[in-house]
Scaffold this active site. Structure first.
Site, short mmCIF file in Angstrom:
data_model
loop_
_atom_site.label_atom_id
_atom_site.label_comp_id
_atom_site.label_asym_id
_atom_site.label_seq_id
_atom_site.Cartn_x
_atom_site.Cartn_y
_atom_site.Cartn_z
CG ASP A 67 38.42 -31.10 -10.75
OD1 ASP A 67 39.41 -30.97 -11.48
OD2 ASP A 67 37.26 -31.08 -11.21
CE1 TYR A 69 31.04 -26.20 -11.06
CE2 TYR A 69 30.89 -25.00 -8.99
CZ TYR A 69 30.34 -25.86 -9.92
OH TYR A 69 29.08 -26.39 -9.71
CG PHE A 80 27.98 -30.25 -7.24
CD1 PHE A 80 27.97 -30.51 -8.60
CD2 PHE A 80 28.27 -31.30 -6.38
CE1 PHE A 80 28.22 -31.79 -9.09
CE2 PHE A 80 28.53 -32.58 -6.85
CZ PHE A 80 28.50 -32.82 -8.22
CG HIS A 193 28.16 -35.47 -13.04
ND1 HIS A 193 27.93 -34.17 -13.46
CD2 HIS A 193 29.06 -35.39 -12.03
CE1 HIS A 193 28.67 -33.35 -12.74
NE2 HIS A 193 29.37 -34.06 -11.86
#
Length: 226
Positions: A67, A69, A80, A193
């Protein structure tokens, strides 16, 4: 939130999802949240930016995030990525570290990934909004109907593409897409991740950027200038 701003290149593929009851509920719920004064990121006008910068017929690579920031001035519609004047988040710092190790590309001075998106890298979060300060707050509110349809549309195309799945969430989302699971024409790259909590357990050294470019070149699609 009105969905009439969905880019033309995606509209047909997303039409069933846009007409689904959960999408109508999502639109009403978002409107009520904002009317109640809750800050929602990214701002209106940026929530479908991943689809705007990467038309469906130009998709070469899909990178899935979870989702947006949830800090002020960070989210701008690309997974990202942050605007050029925003502090670089730790996960993106690690992505740039792996990029430097993999391809020898020096760390950029900012975290804006627009140039990736404009080359066919779909930087798509599962949820396209979040409440300020509350990570995951808009999960299971209806966004998955739209973002699953976007991933499925990219996977259903005849052109071979690369799907980069960092972390359990991205891998679980991709597992729900029959077009991706059943197709042998795409390259699927999986690792942990890039978060500081997990990057040292298999993200660093995974070489996703060189692998993606090698695959694209073999299939005549041209590399991405990361």
């Amino acid at each position: 939130m009105a969905f009439d701003s969905v880019p033309d290149s995606w509209r047909e593929a997303l039409a069933p999802a846009l007409a689904a009851p959960e999408t109508r509920r999502l639109a009403g719920w978002l409107a009520a949240e904002e009317a109640a004064g809750k800050p929602v990121f990214p701002p209106r006008g940026l929530r479908l930016r991943a689809l705007e910068l990467t038309p469906l017929d130009s998709v070469k690579i899909v990178i899935l995030g979870q989702d947006p920031y949830h800090g002020p001035g960070q989210a701008h519609g690309l997974a990202f990525s942050v605007p050029e004047d925003a502090k670089m988040p730790p996960s993106l710092v690690n992505i740039y570290k792996e990029l430097a190790s993999d391809l020898g590309i020096a760390r950029p001075a900012h975290g804006n990934l627009d140039h990736w998106a404009r080359q066919g890298v779909l930087l798509l979060n599962s949820s396209l909004t979040v409440e300020a300060g509350l990570a995951g707050s808009h999960a299971r509110r209806g966004w998955d109907a739209i973002t699953d349809a976007a991933v499925a549309a990219a996977a259903a195309r005849r052109e071979p593409s690369v799907f980069i799945l960092w972390g359990n969430h991205a891998q679980a989302k991709a597992a729900r897409i029959p077009e991706l699971a059943d197709s042998g024409r795409h390259l699927v790259l999986k690792s942990v991740h890039p978060s500081p909590l997990s990057a040292h357990r298999g993200f660093f050294g995974s070489k996703p950027f060189s692998q993606a470019n090698a695959f694209l070149e073999v299939h005549g699609r041209g590399p991405v200038a990361w």
